[in-house]
Write a protein that holds these residues in place. Structure first.
Motif, short mmCIF file in Angstrom:
data_model
loop_
_atom_site.label_atom_id
_atom_site.label_comp_id
_atom_site.label_asym_id
_atom_site.label_seq_id
_atom_site.Cartn_x
_atom_site.Cartn_y
_atom_site.Cartn_z
N LEU A 164 -10.47 -3.66 -4.51
CA LEU A 164 -10.44 -4.63 -3.42
C LEU A 164 -11.74 -4.63 -2.62
CD1 LEU A 164 -6.77 -4.13 -2.20
CD2 LEU A 164 -7.70 -6.16 -3.32
N VAL A 165 -12.26 -3.44 -2.31
CA VAL A 165 -13.44 -3.36 -1.45
C VAL A 165 -14.74 -3.59 -2.23
CG1 VAL A 165 -14.80 -1.85 0.07
CG2 VAL A 165 -12.31 -1.83 0.22
N ASP A 166 -14.93 -2.84 -3.30
CA ASP A 166 -16.22 -2.87 -3.99
C ASP A 166 -16.32 -3.96 -5.06
OD1 ASP A 166 -17.39 -0.85 -2.54
OD2 ASP A 166 -16.74 0.74 -3.90
N VAL A 167 -15.21 -4.31 -5.68
CA VAL A 167 -15.25 -5.30 -6.75
C VAL A 167 -14.95 -6.70 -6.21
CG1 VAL A 167 -14.34 -5.97 -9.00
CG2 VAL A 167 -14.62 -3.54 -8.45
N GLU A 168 -13.86 -6.82 -5.44
CA GLU A 168 -13.48 -8.14 -4.92
C GLU A 168 -14.17 -8.50 -3.61
OE1 GLU A 168 -11.58 -10.56 -6.35
OE2 GLU A 168 -11.81 -9.28 -8.09
N GLY A 169 -14.79 -7.52 -2.95
CA GLY A 169 -15.57 -7.82 -1.76
C GLY A 169 -14.80 -7.94 -0.46
N TYR A 170 -13.56 -7.44 -0.42
CA TYR A 170 -12.81 -7.47 0.83
C TYR A 170 -13.35 -6.42 1.80
CZ TYR A 170 -9.20 -10.60 -0.96
OH TYR A 170 -8.53 -11.69 -1.44
N SER A 171 -13.23 -6.70 3.08
CA SER A 171 -13.61 -5.72 4.09
C SER A 171 -12.58 -4.60 4.13
CB SER A 171 -13.71 -6.38 5.47
OG SER A 171 -12.41 -6.75 5.92
N VAL A 172 -12.95 -3.51 4.78
CA VAL A 172 -12.02 -2.39 4.94
C VAL A 172 -10.78 -2.85 5.70
CG1 VAL A 172 -11.69 -0.17 6.09
CG2 VAL A 172 -13.77 -0.59 4.77
N ALA A 173 -10.99 -3.67 6.74
CA ALA A 173 -9.86 -4.14 7.54
C ALA A 173 -8.92 -5.00 6.70
CB ALA A 173 -10.36 -4.92 8.75
N GLU A 174 -9.48 -5.91 5.90
CA GLU A 174 -8.66 -6.76 5.06
C GLU A 174 -7.91 -5.94 4.01
OE1 GLU A 174 -11.24 -10.92 4.95
OE2 GLU A 174 -11.89 -9.21 3.76
N THR A 175 -8.60 -4.96 3.44
CA THR A 175 -7.98 -4.12 2.42
C THR A 175 -6.84 -3.30 3.01
OG1 THR A 175 -10.04 -3.99 1.17
CG2 THR A 175 -8.41 -2.27 0.74
N ALA A 176 -7.03 -2.82 4.23
CA ALA A 176 -5.98 -2.06 4.90
C ALA A 176 -4.73 -2.91 5.07
CB ALA A 176 -6.48 -1.56 6.25
N LYS A 177 -4.91 -4.18 5.41
CA LYS A 177 -3.76 -5.08 5.57
C LYS A 177 -3.09 -5.35 4.23
CE LYS A 177 -5.54 -7.47 9.68
NZ LYS A 177 -6.03 -8.77 10.23
N ILE A 178 -3.90 -5.54 3.19
CA ILE A 178 -3.34 -5.81 1.87
C ILE A 178 -2.52 -4.64 1.37
CG2 ILE A 178 -3.94 -6.15 -0.57
CD1 ILE A 178 -6.33 -7.84 0.42
N LEU A 179 -3.06 -3.44 1.54
CA LEU A 179 -2.39 -2.24 1.03
C LEU A 179 -1.36 -1.68 1.99
CD1 LEU A 179 -5.45 -0.38 -0.57
CD2 LEU A 179 -3.74 -1.80 -1.71
N GLY A 180 -1.37 -2.17 3.22
CA GLY A 180 -0.41 -1.68 4.21
C GLY A 180 -0.68 -0.25 4.65
N ILE A 181 -1.96 0.11 4.74
CA ILE A 181 -2.34 1.45 5.15
C ILE A 181 -3.39 1.36 6.25
CG2 ILE A 181 -1.82 2.48 2.90
CD1 ILE A 181 -4.75 2.28 2.17
#
Length: 205
Positions: free
Chosen positions: A140-157
Motif C-alpha cells: 500500500l505505501v511503497d507500491v501503490e503510493g498511499y500515505s501512512v495515514a491512508e494506509t492506517a485507515k485501510i488496514l484499521g491500525i
C-alpha cells in the motif's frame, strides 16, 4: 446526474437505496487498482481474482452500513486487503514466482525492458517472503503510493504500526534487493512508473 457523474459516496447511497446500476459503476471505477493490490498481496492471479470477488460481494452486502467515516476508496481497499489476508492465513501455500512469457519466435525484448521485468520479478519474489501484515503495508505505501495515514485507515491500525511494519519489511527487503537499490533513492522498495507518480502522496513516512 448520471451514475458516471456521481461521487463514490452518492453511488454507495444509491446502491443502498436500491439502484441496480450504482454498485456496478463503483466497481468499474476502482477495480483496476483494487485488482493490483490483491495481485501484489497474493501473487497468484487465481487467488487474487477470488479474493477480489469475495471482497466485492462483501462490499455489495455491507454498503448499507457505510457511514462515510472514511472515503469509499479507503473502505473498499480495507475490504480487499482483509480478504487477501484471510486467504493467506487459510492457504499456507508457498507462493511461486511467475515465469517470463517470452518464448521462441516472439519479438526481442529490449535490454531495458528485460531489466524492468527482472526487477519486477525480484521484487515480487522478495515481497512473498514477508509476513502478510508487513507485505500489505509495503504494497500500500511503497507500491501503490498511499500515505501512512491512508494506509492506517485501510488496514484499521495505528499510523505508528504502519511505520513499524514498513520499517521491518523494508529491512528484510533490503537484504534481498540491495543490488537493485538506487543510491539516490528513498527507503522504499523499487517502484513502477505509476507508483513513482503516486509516491508524492506517501510523504511524511
Amino acid at each position: 446526474m448520471t451514475a458516471a457523474a456521481s461521487t463514490d459516496g452518492a453511488l454507495i447511497a444509491a446502491h443502498a437505496a436500491g439502484d441496480p446500476h450504482a454498485f456496478t459503476e463503483l466497481v468499474r471505477r476502482h477495480r483496476d487498482r483494487l485488482w493490483a493490490v490483491a495481485l501484489r498481496t497474493l501473487r497468484d492471479p487465481e487467488e487474487a481474482a477470488d479474493a477480489l470477488q469475495e471482497a466485492f460481494i462483501s462490499a455489495f452486502r455491507a454498503a448499507g452500513s457505510f457511514r462515510a467515516e472514511s472515503q469509499v476508496t479507503t473502505w473498499l481497499h480495507r475490504i480487499v486487503v482483509n480478504a487477501c489476508l484471510d486467504r493467506i492465513r487459510r492457504r499456507q501455500a508457498r507462493p511461486t514466482v511467475p515465469l517470463p512469457e517470452a518464448g521462441p519466435g516472439e519479438p526481442a525484448v529490449s535490454r531495458d525492458a528485460m531489466a524492468d521485468r527482472e526487477t519486477s520479478l525480484a521484487v515480487q519474489s522478495a515481497l512473498a517472503e514477508l509476513p502478510a501484515e508487513q507485505r500489505s503495508a509495503i504494497v500500500l505505501v511503497d507500491v501503490e503510493g498511499y500515505s501512512v495515514a491512508e494506509t492506517a485507515k485501510i488496514l484499521g491500525i495505528a499510523e505508528g504500526t504502519v511505520k513499524s511494519r514498513c520499517a521491518r519489511g523494508r529491512g528484510k527487503l533490503a537484504k534481498v534487493l540491495g543490488h537493485l537499490r538506487n543510491p539516490d533513492a528513498g527507503e522504499g522498495v523499487p517502484l513502477d512508473g505509476r507508483a513513482r507518480q503516486a509516491r508524492r502522496h506517501g510523504e511524511g513516512r
